[in-house]
Design a protein around this motif. Structure first.
Motif, short mmCIF file in Angstrom:
data_model
loop_
_atom_site.label_atom_id
_atom_site.label_comp_id
_atom_site.label_asym_id
_atom_site.label_seq_id
_atom_site.Cartn_x
_atom_site.Cartn_y
_atom_site.Cartn_z
N ARG A 36 0.87 -1.39 0.10
CA ARG A 36 0.07 0.14 0.04
C ARG A 36 0.79 1.22 0.10
N LEU A 37 1.92 0.98 0.66
CA LEU A 37 2.96 2.49 0.72
C LEU A 37 3.76 2.64 -0.43
N THR A 38 3.70 1.60 -1.01
CA THR A 38 5.20 1.59 -2.11
C THR A 38 4.49 1.53 -3.64
N LYS A 39 3.30 1.06 -3.76
CA LYS A 39 2.88 0.79 -5.20
C LYS A 39 2.05 2.07 -5.46
N ALA A 40 1.66 2.07 -6.86
CA ALA A 40 1.14 3.17 -7.40
C ALA A 40 -0.17 3.47 -6.77
N THR A 41 -0.61 4.76 -6.63
CA THR A 41 -2.03 5.14 -6.18
C THR A 41 -2.97 5.75 -6.96
N THR A 42 -2.37 5.83 -8.29
CA THR A 42 -3.23 6.47 -9.43
C THR A 42 -3.42 5.23 -10.62
N ALA A 43 -4.27 5.51 -11.40
CA ALA A 43 -4.38 4.85 -12.57
C ALA A 43 -5.11 5.63 -13.73
N ALA A 44 -4.70 5.79 -14.91
CA ALA A 44 -5.42 6.68 -15.76
C ALA A 44 -5.67 5.55 -17.09
N SER A 45 -6.70 5.83 -17.77
CA SER A 45 -6.80 5.23 -19.04
C SER A 45 -7.75 6.18 -19.98
N GLY A 46 -7.06 6.63 -20.96
CA GLY A 46 -7.93 7.72 -21.70
C GLY A 46 -7.95 9.12 -21.02
N ASP A 47 -9.30 9.45 -21.00
CA ASP A 47 -9.65 10.86 -20.11
C ASP A 47 -9.88 10.41 -18.89
N ARG A 48 -9.94 9.19 -18.55
CA ARG A 48 -10.47 8.85 -16.93
C ARG A 48 -9.06 8.40 -15.99
N ARG A 49 -9.54 8.82 -14.86
CA ARG A 49 -8.39 8.90 -13.84
C ARG A 49 -8.96 8.24 -12.59
N VAL A 50 -8.54 7.29 -11.68
CA VAL A 50 -8.85 6.87 -10.42
C VAL A 50 -7.75 7.06 -9.56
N GLN A 51 -8.03 7.49 -8.31
CA GLN A 51 -6.85 7.44 -7.34
C GLN A 51 -7.41 6.75 -6.06
N PHE A 52 -6.52 5.88 -5.69
CA PHE A 52 -6.51 4.77 -4.65
C PHE A 52 -6.30 5.49 -3.41
N ASP A 53 -7.14 5.21 -2.45
CA ASP A 53 -7.10 5.64 -1.03
C ASP A 53 -5.99 4.61 -0.09
N GLN A 54 -4.93 5.46 0.36
CA GLN A 54 -3.93 4.66 1.10
C GLN A 54 -4.10 4.60 2.52
#
Length: 75
Positions: A26-44
């Motif tokens: 949780r502390l070291t992996k990516a916290t966001t993902a994007a595809s095209g015009d959409r973006r998601v941010q994961f809660d840590q």
């Protein structure tokens, strides 16, 4: 009697290792993902994982005979 009192010592060590790896991920992996015009941010949020690790460590300490001293509060 702790929440993990029904587990064996080996199971507690495995659980602690699994929880520690989960916290590390949780502390070291990516916290966001994007595809095209959409973006998601994961809660840590790591507070729950840290509480579980502390509970497992407390149970292991009790079984090892180590007394956990809690802070003394003066009122």
């Amino acid at each position: 009697m702790g929440i993990y009192s029904h587990h064996t010592v080996e199971q507690l060590h495995q659980l602690r290792d699994t929880l520690t790896q989960s916290l590390h991920d949780r502390l070291t992996k990516a916290t966001t993902a994007a595809s095209g015009d959409r973006r998601v941010q994961f809660d840590q949020q790591t507070a729950e994982i840290r509480k579980e690790i502390a509970a497992v460590c407390a149970e292991l300490d009790v079984r090892a005979g180590t007394h956990v001293h809690r802070p003394i509060y003066l009122v």
